[in-house]
Design an enzyme around this catalytic site. Sequence first.
Site, PDB file in Angstrom:
ATOM      1  N   GLU B  77       0.837  -1.212   0.000  1.00 56.07           N
ATOM      2  CA  GLU B  77       0.000   0.000   0.000  1.00 56.07           C
ATOM      3  C   GLU B  77       0.865   1.252   0.000  1.00 56.07           C
ATOM      4  O   GLU B  77       0.507   2.259  -0.613  1.00 56.07           O
ATOM      5  CB  GLU B  77      -0.952  -0.009   1.196  1.00 56.07           C
ATOM      6  N   HIS B 146     -10.592  -7.121   8.279  1.00 58.25           N
ATOM      7  CA  HIS B 146     -11.354  -6.875   7.038  1.00 58.25           C
ATOM      8  C   HIS B 146     -12.684  -6.199   7.355  1.00 58.25           C
ATOM      9  O   HIS B 146     -13.652  -6.372   6.631  1.00 58.25           O
ATOM     10  CB  HIS B 146     -11.621  -8.185   6.283  1.00 58.25           C
TER      11      HIS B 146
END
Lengths: 344, 348
Positions: B77, B146
């Site tokens: 990321e 998540h």
Amino acid sequence: MSSLATASAEAGDGGVGGKDVAPQTGLAAGRALYAHAARARLLSARMTFLQHAGRVAFHAACIGEEVAIAATAMALREGDWFFPGHREWAGALVRGIPTATYAHQAFGTAVDVVKGHGAPDHPASRARHVVPASGLIGAHLVQAVGAAWAARMRKDDVVTLAMFGTAAAATGDFHNAVNFAGVFKAPCVLVSRASRLGAKKADLADRAAAYGVACASVDGGDGLAVLTLVREAVARAAAGKGATLVEVATERFTSLPDEWSAPELLSLGAAGADPLARLRAALERDGALDAAGHEALVAELRAEIDAAVAAAEGAARPPIASMFEDVYAELPAHLRAQAEEASS
Amino acid sequence: MTVNESKTPHAPHASGAPRVMNMVQAINEALHLEMKRDERMIVLGEDVGRVGGVFRVTQGLWDEFGDDRVIDTPLSEGGILGTAIGMALYGLVPVPEVQFADFIFPGYDQIVSELAKMRWRSGGEYSAKMVVRTPVGGGIRGGLYHSQSPESLFIHVAGLKVVCPSNPHDAKGLLLAAIRDPDPVLFFEPKRIYRAARGEVPEGDYVVPLSKAKVVREVDAADAGRAAVTILAWGAMLYEAIAAADKAAEQGIQCEIVDLRTLWPVDIDTIVASVKKTGRVIVVHEAPKTCGFGAELIALINEKCFLSLEAPPVRVTGFDTPFPYTLEMDYLPLAHRILPAITETARY
């Protein structure tokens, strides 16, 4: 010193083709490099004294490394992009930011391009493609890769170059940068100043090889060698052969004369140790610079720096409202209210 | 699940029939449209190309626009967001996808220290406009990595805009507005309703302006004198607020429901107008309570209309724990937790 041609061949791209190599450096380039580096030396010494006197809050001194920094910045072509770290502000001057503009930024004045938002040694110029340094070591490396990648997508003949101290090679951003540069063959050059004052030797060549990026090293004491090598790396990137990691071995002098105006400032350390004095000797040997010419150059640079510092130190500070500018493109309601509160 | 209370006029479908879509389809359509309109726009992220994204939101883009504009990146990321910033500096319009908002933190430094501050630290010489898309929130049995809702960690950072749509119509229009906005935008997509929230979506180009909340259920002025409560919500929790409000209505309590849509800069005027009308307010969000966006909203309400309040403002939120796997429906501020807050606030 390992040649880029060798490193390039090892990276499997067939080496640097003759037509891709930038022209050899001539005496004119040597004289220009000396002027850039001498300006940086004098300015860094002046800023160091101003910092010690409390007149500026910060200065990232580069004394002893300015020849390598200036040569690296000179290697870029018109239109290329420069991503300096904070200690490579001198490269921004080489790219065309005037000394006066640098000084206004360092003092954070009302005419500072970045409006007093940033600490000293973080100049910016869109027109000159100089991206302002981050306060975070290494954060700019991956951005330089992204900008290079964008240039390639746009099919622009543009190369980006980021400089950093070797300590940054320990950051995650460094690895992201080299990894993404390798995967996407971004036309960029990452130049590390491997100062002996810096971190333990980083073995950058091993890291570059692991990501399929070419790597070459050069003695930062030899400004013309730095210029030649980085030009080759820029040409290699422009030719679509991908990124190069360049290690420039440098040494920073931390012991300065008592006065910033002392003549020995331009020849520090043991005989032959100062890259600036070494470049001057080479130019004198070649007849490109004589004593009178040197004296005139130094007088001109000192006057330029004196004028820039005096103007910046005497300038008004930015209006309070400027603190709220550029947070967003337009002032949202909550910032408008806070700006009124701060100004009242 | 549809937002049938929407008063937004919809353009008729070419065939005359309304086009009903889910959130994934609406966002995908916005990406397609803007990539066609603006050749500077690119999409990058993990598996956004051939695979079409983990939730298939970018499906078909790679086929249409190719490798150069729809880029499968290495799994990093920090690398995705850092290179996207460089692209934006150069003049492209990157729309990076972060596979889950929970994964954004390896790139948080690039967002907070670089993206958010680029315009400011360069005095306006540079900007790094982009839209960072990322699925957010729980309720899909995703477990603690998540399911999180980190919006307040971005709202706190000067220079960022934060958006969270609740339905397909707004998702398309807000995304188009965000991509055309001159500032960096975090676009949080509530994954629990990616496919569950369906609604009419106009064809072609339209924007839903940023920083405009929407009153999705209005209390009649005539009822405002009686017990009425304003509920502030966004994303997937909007539907929980609606469900709780339906139950409350059976008890004679009217709720005015405001879908914030853009979280920052927030449309405080719409919020204050509603709270002045009802005198009572509940904020619902999935994120943990402490220093969640609800805290800021209530502070703003106190600053701007304290004397209109008939009851203490209330937060119904996730708890101050990591997001649980087994007990996620006990963690989330679902309708069964919102309803008691409505009745207590109304009877205060």
